[in-house]
Write an enzyme that holds these catalytic residues in place. Structure first.
Site, PDB file in Angstrom:
ATOM      1  N   ASP A  43      11.228   1.154   1.578  1.00 57.55           N
ATOM      2  CA  ASP A  43      11.275   0.031   2.363  1.00 57.55           C
ATOM      3  C   ASP A  43      11.906  -1.268   1.610  1.00 57.55           C
ATOM      4  OD1 ASP A  43       9.163  -0.303   0.547  1.00 57.55           O
ATOM      5  OD2 ASP A  43       7.423  -1.009   1.962  1.00 57.55           O
ATOM      6  N   ASP A  82       9.381   5.712   2.954  1.00 59.87           N
ATOM      7  CA  ASP A  82       8.141   4.776   3.055  1.00 59.87           C
ATOM      8  C   ASP A  82       7.474   4.333   4.271  1.00 59.87           C
ATOM      9  OD1 ASP A  82       7.809   4.322   0.401  1.00 59.87           O
ATOM     10  OD2 ASP A  82       9.353   2.769   0.280  1.00 59.87           O
ATOM     11  N   LYS A 111       5.555   8.048   2.167  1.00 64.50           N
ATOM     12  CA  LYS A 111       4.727   7.564   1.131  1.00 64.50           C
ATOM     13  C   LYS A 111       4.198   6.051   1.654  1.00 64.50           C
ATOM     14  CE  LYS A 111       7.102   5.075  -2.031  1.00 64.50           C
ATOM     15  NZ  LYS A 111       6.490   3.750  -1.895  1.00 64.50           N
ATOM     16  N   GLU A 113       1.079   3.098   0.131  1.00 65.48           N
ATOM     17  CA  GLU A 113       0.625   2.261  -0.965  1.00 65.48           C
ATOM     18  C   GLU A 113      -0.874   2.258  -1.115  1.00 65.48           C
ATOM     19  OE1 GLU A 113       2.645  -1.298  -1.416  1.00 65.48           O
ATOM     20  OE2 GLU A 113       4.655  -0.468  -1.350  1.00 65.48           O
ATOM     21  N   GLU A 178       4.154   2.987 -10.443  1.00 64.38           N
ATOM     22  CA  GLU A 178       5.315   1.896 -10.695  1.00 64.38           C
ATOM     23  C   GLU A 178       4.599   1.054 -11.592  1.00 64.38           C
ATOM     24  OE1 GLU A 178       7.835  -1.295  -8.107  1.00 64.38           O
ATOM     25  OE2 GLU A 178       6.626   0.228  -6.992  1.00 64.38           O
TER      26      GLU A 178
END
Length: 260
Positions: A43, A82, A111, A113, A178
């Site tokens: 993204d 994403d 993926k 978050e 990250e």
């Protein structure tokens, strides 16, 4: 064609995994030919392609479109896509439905978050391979107060280690970390039995990823500490990407200067 089993095999054999973001067909071919293992349809396209200040405005339609573009020309690489902001946070059922759309568009894994354990479990039990993303999570940039290194305090480090362990137990097949200290990323990698991919997380991860436009030096925004411009001294984009893959494989990148 690379699969989750292939990537797990690389992890077990200590062969670093090379990943880059990819948003279109032409780069999918070029990156594969240069040896990139994972193409992440990120993204991040909201910032590097659409000119946004954050990733928050990227839609499911954007992600589906770019995933299709990449998958049409990909024959070897593992494709990760994403889940955009708002597509999975509401409930597990909505997350699964949107993940299924990305898999139908050609992704091999999605993926998402944050420590959404129930969502990870719900999706993975229904056949959706999930990569969890911890540390600096760009979709939470406003809550985090900006793009800041995470896990620097002992309390935050313990929290991230606990999140990583719980996400694997919930069914995550991969973990992206990250902007966290390299020592913490090494500890987390050692504690898990799934591949870890780092971006600003040191050299001990199972693999590395960078935003393509960052490592080619063409994104006009501020460059993060963990980025290296591979176009410097390169004869072509293909040469730059090949050098990136080679340095990841040899453990040269990331170096101490790219690590928190």
């Amino acid at each position: 064609m690379l699969t989750l089993d292939s990537l797990n095999g690389m992890r077990k054999e200590g062969v670093p995994i090379a990943a880059l973001t990819c948003y279109d067909s032409s780069f999918a071919v070029l990156l594969e030919e240069a040896g990139v293992d994972i193409l992440l349809v990120g993204d991040s396209l909201g910032m590097v392609m659409q000119g946004r200040n954050t990733t928050l405005s990227v839609s499911m339609e954007d992600m589906i479109y770019h995933t299709r573009c990449v998958s049409r020309s990909s024959g070897r690489a593992f494709i990760m896509a994403d889940m955009p902001f708002g597509s999975y946070q509401e409930n597990s059922e909505k997350a699964f439905a949107n993940a299924a759309r990305l898999l139908s568009a050609g992704a091999h894994m999605v993926k998402l978050e944050g420590p959404l354990y129930e969502t990870v479990e719900f999706a993975s039990k229904r056949g959706v391979p999930v990569c969890a993303h911890i540390g600096l999570t760009p979709q939470s940039v406003h809550r985090l107060g900006g793009y800041r290194v995470q896990g620097k305090s002992e309390e935050d480090a313990r929290r991230l280690l606990g999140e990583a362990t719980a996400l694997e137990q919930a069914g995550a097949s991969m973990l992206l970390m990250e902007a966290i200290p390299g020592e913490l990323a090494a500890e987390i990698t050692e504690s898990l039995s799934i591949p870890t991919i780092g971006i600003g997380a040191g050299s001990a991860c199972s693999g590395q990823v960078l935003v393509l436009y960052d490592m080619l030096g063409i994104y006009p925004g501020k460059q993060a500490k963990f980025v290296k411009n591979y176009m410097e001294g390169a004869s072509s984009i293909r040469d730059a990407v090949s050098r990136y893959v080679e340095e990841v494989r040899k453990g040269v990148f990331p170096g101490p200067q790219h690590t928190f």
